[in-house]
Design an enzyme around this catalytic site. Structure first.
Site, PDB file in Angstrom:
ATOM      1  CG  HIS A 155       9.136   7.131  -3.405  1.00 34.37           C
ATOM      2  ND1 HIS A 155       9.154   6.072  -4.374  1.00 34.37           N
ATOM      3  CD2 HIS A 155      10.444   8.157  -3.903  1.00 34.37           C
ATOM      4  CE1 HIS A 155      10.570   5.759  -3.941  1.00 34.37           C
ATOM      5  NE2 HIS A 155      11.427   6.562  -3.975  1.00 34.37           N
ATOM      6  CG  ASP A 363      -1.459   6.822  -5.136  1.00 33.46           C
ATOM      7  OD1 ASP A 363      -0.034   6.850  -4.525  1.00 33.46           O
ATOM      8  OD2 ASP A 363      -1.883   5.646  -4.851  1.00 33.46           O
TER       9      ASP A 363
HETATM   10  P1  ADQ Z   1       2.480   5.178  -0.049  1.00 36.35           P
HETATM   11  O1  ADQ Z   1       1.166   6.173  -0.806  1.00 36.35           O
HETATM   12  O2  ADQ Z   1       3.096   4.688   0.484  1.00 36.35           O
HETATM   13  O3  ADQ Z   1       3.562   5.480  -1.364  1.00 36.35           O
HETATM   14  P2  ADQ Z   1       1.422   2.749  -2.002  1.00 36.35           P
HETATM   15  O4  ADQ Z   1       2.302   2.876  -3.668  1.00 36.35           O
HETATM   16  O5  ADQ Z   1       0.254   1.543  -2.223  1.00 36.35           O
HETATM   17  O6  ADQ Z   1       1.522   4.429  -1.586  1.00 36.35           O
HETATM   18  O7  ADQ Z   1       2.457   1.672  -1.373  1.00 36.35           O
HETATM   19  C1  ADQ Z   1       2.137   1.584  -0.019  1.00 36.35           C
HETATM   20  C2  ADQ Z   1       2.655  -0.129   0.211  1.00 36.35           C
HETATM   21  O8  ADQ Z   1       1.805   0.045   2.342  1.00 36.35           O
HETATM   22  C3  ADQ Z   1       2.401  -1.390  -0.368  1.00 36.35           C
HETATM   23  O9  ADQ Z   1       3.562  -1.987  -0.422  1.00 36.35           O
HETATM   24  C4  ADQ Z   1       1.437  -1.521   0.134  1.00 36.35           C
HETATM   25  O10 ADQ Z   1       1.382  -3.237   0.492  1.00 36.35           O
HETATM   26  C5  ADQ Z   1       1.785  -1.346   1.793  1.00 36.35           C
HETATM   27  N1  ADQ Z   1       0.651  -1.481   2.765  1.00 36.35           N
HETATM   28  C6  ADQ Z   1      -0.929  -0.648   2.879  1.00 36.35           C
HETATM   29  N2  ADQ Z   1      -0.963  -0.743   3.820  1.00 36.35           N
HETATM   30  C7  ADQ Z   1      -1.250  -1.402   4.294  1.00 36.35           C
HETATM   31  C8  ADQ Z   1      -1.060  -2.591   5.801  1.00 36.35           C
HETATM   32  N3  ADQ Z   1      -2.637  -1.851   5.897  1.00 36.35           N
HETATM   33  N4  ADQ Z   1      -0.825  -3.530   5.809  1.00 36.35           N
HETATM   34  C9  ADQ Z   1       0.539  -3.243   5.361  1.00 36.35           C
HETATM   35  N5  ADQ Z   1       1.123  -3.107   4.473  1.00 36.35           N
HETATM   36  C10 ADQ Z   1       0.532  -1.853   4.022  1.00 36.35           C
HETATM   37  C11 ADQ Z   1       3.662   6.151  -1.919  1.00 36.35           C
HETATM   38  C12 ADQ Z   1       3.723   7.069  -3.379  1.00 36.35           C
HETATM   39  C13 ADQ Z   1       2.777   5.934  -4.130  1.00 36.35           C
HETATM   40  C14 ADQ Z   1       4.399   5.270  -4.622  1.00 36.35           C
HETATM   41  C15 ADQ Z   1       5.265   4.544  -3.360  1.00 36.35           C
HETATM   42  C16 ADQ Z   1       6.516   4.360  -4.341  1.00 36.35           C
HETATM   43  O11 ADQ Z   1       2.711   7.851  -2.700  1.00 36.35           O
HETATM   44  O12 ADQ Z   1       2.397   6.430  -5.316  1.00 36.35           O
HETATM   45  O13 ADQ Z   1       3.780   4.296  -5.489  1.00 36.35           O
HETATM   46  O14 ADQ Z   1       5.420   5.395  -2.593  1.00 36.35           O
HETATM   47  O15 ADQ Z   1       7.166   4.898  -5.104  1.00 36.35           O
END
Ligand code: ADQ
Length: 473
Positions: A155, A363
């Site tokens: 991921h 990311d």
């Molecule tokens: P993350 O590093 O966690 O994931 P991201 O892809 O942005 O990063 O996913 C975060 C998820 O958590 C999103 O669905 C978002 O809506 C939710 N989220 C974030 N902050 C929140 C909050 N304050 N309250 C509620 N929900 C919140 C890892 C990798 C990423 C990759 C994903 C999926 O680091 O690069 O995109 O896995 O493969």
């Protein structure tokens, strides 16, 4: 159809059969329900003594979770996974540390988990392993004699060989990854970094169809960019628009424009640079004073890892400094909220804002960028300002793409986004919705599992040929 076995560091907690977490959990759970299967991983609890997995059945899906001892947690999770691999894979080897004991713990936990999973496996199951905590998991299963098809999806980014080599056991890790039948990355760039390592550092070869030959193994290596369900998100964002917190945000804006950012509190997300670029906008364009606010939602994560405590202090300091410098009695430039929000509510909040400000330093994909676009009202959409170092930048052609290390460029992009005419905003929005629909979360999952199943079919044919050959001889 064979059962699916999903293995991830954490098994997403479910509420009424739906995962409480977003993105990945929803996609994986749908796949599990389709074929029936097992979701295996850490429960999130630390326990005094290792014990057998706790099994819970919901319909045709079995959740099998295990606790970790404090030592396992410290070495495998907090140590090698999050203090070595996470920073290095995000190109922050300055923050990475290596400790042999922690690496030994990482290998030990992978092996223990593999032994526990082995007891739950049937011969025709296919196994899908997720993320950097479990790079050597397939090798452990193979050492235990498991022959099932195994796929791995990373991921987070996969660094270029020069950076990967700063992790002392880099070769052992890459070799272990070659025990999988399919290895998937978020982007072409990540896939290329892996192939470069194989070709230059491991005397391996790769062919145009994505097959890699290294360490006496053949595996498929490809990019499978993770998606979302854009239409479901658009619907939720519209439906939740009248909820109380969304209304109070709207009322509080009193005609001001809103820039919105949502992240886990992590140094890879570029939060300090983001605040500083917003400060630069306020410096360069005083006309925006009192007319624009930045809302940053960032709940703390991994708060027992020291680097994460530091980033929190740093960020709070920056928000305070910038607010102190520019705030007026009726205007706070940066609202920094240290908490989690319900997903649907978050999408509705996105819909209220004029700019989505997503500027990680690195990311894997960044689902927030995709969610921001999907949440917008197509008649009056906001603009996405997106880092070139998020995997999502390969896929969102309508974003204003910035280099998060260039504060002036980010400030200019914010200004351009805030002033963009409606027709351009609409065109950019529809340019992004179309590919997101085409490559939604089901496509990600089905493409990966399709490749894994064809590898499984090919190897079972090969096995039969070998058996026939044995009999003939
Ligand atoms: P993350 O590093 O966690 O994931 P991201 O892809 O942005 O990063 O996913 C975060 C998820 O958590 C999103 O669905 C978002 O809506 C939710 N989220 C974030 N902050 C929140 C909050 N304050 N309250 C509620 N929900 C919140 C890892 C990798 C990423 C990759 C994903 C999926 O680091 O690069 O995109 O896995 O493969």
């Amino acid at each position: 159809m064979s059962r699916l076995i999903v293995v991830s560091n954490r098994v997403a907690p479910t509420q009424e059969g739906r995962p409480a977490a977003g993105g990945l959990a929803i996609g994986v759970l749908d796949a599990l329900k389709e074929t029936g299967g097992v979701w295996f991983g850490w429960s999130g609890e630390t326990v005094a003594e290792p014990s057998a997995p706790v099994i819970e059945k919901q319909g045709n899906v079995t959740y099998a979770t295990v606790g970790l001892t404090k030592r396992d947690y410290d070495q495998y999770y907090r140590g090698f996974s999050n203090a070595t691999l996470w920073p290095t894979f995000h190109y922050r080897n300055d923050l990475s540390r290596y400790d042999r004991q922690e690496y030994a713990g990482y290998l030990r936990v992978n092996l223990t988990l593999a032994k526990q999973l082995k007891e739950l496996l049937k011969p025709d199951d296919i196994i899908w392993v997720h993320d950097y905590h479990l790079l050597p998991f397939a090798r452990c299963l193979r050492e235990l004699g498991v022959k099932n098809p195994m796929g791995f999806f990373l991921h987070i980014p996969f660094p270029v060989p020069e950076v990967l080599r700063t992790v002392p056991p880099h070769e052992e890790l890459v070799k272990a990854m070659c025990s999988y039948d399919v290895v998937g990355f978020q982007t072409e760039a990540d896939r290329q970094s892996f192939v470069d390592y194989i070709e230059r550092g491991a005397h391996g070869t790769s062919s145009e169809d994505g097959m890699v030959h290294a360490y006496n193994r053949f595996l498929k290596v490809a990019a499978y960019p993770i998606g979302i369900y854009p239409d479901a998100i658009a619907k939720a964002a519209a439906q939740f628009t009248d909820r109380k917190p969304v209304k109070s945000l709207r009322d509080g804006m009193r005609g001001r424009k809103l820039i919105m950012s949502v992240d886990r509190l992590d140094y890879s997300k570029g939060l300090v640079e983001r605040f500083q670029a917003f400060e630069r906008l306020l410096l360069n364009a005083p006309g925006w004073h009192g007319r624009v606010s930045l809302v940053q939602i960032a709940p703390p994560t991994r708060s027992d890892v020291q680097t994460y405590q530091r980033i929190r202090q740093n960020l709070e300091g920056e928000a305070g400094r910038i607010n102190g410098r520019f705030a007026q009695l009726d205007w706070t430039p940066i609202q920094y909220l240290n908490r989690k929000y319900d997903r649907n509510l978050l999408m509705a909040l996105f819909r209220q804002s004029q700019v989505g400000y997503v500027t990680p330093l690195r990311d894997g994909m960044n689902l927030v960028a995709k969610e921001y676009v999907a949440s917008q009202d197509p008649a009056d959409p906001g603009v996405l300002v997106l880092s070139q170092f998020a995997g999502a930048a390969e896929q969102l052609p309508g974003a204003l793409v910035v280099n998060p290390f260039d504060l002036s460029q980010m400030a200019e992009a914010l200004e351009r986004a805030l002033s963009m005419p409606l027709a351009e905003r609409q065109a950019r929005h529809s340019d992004m919705m179309a590919p997101m629909r085409e490559n939604n979360l089901s496509v990600w999952r089905d493409t990966f599992l399709g490749d894994l199943r064809s590898v499984a079919r090919a190897s079972s044919v090969a096995e039969k040929v070998v058996k026939v050959a044995d009999v003939t001889i």
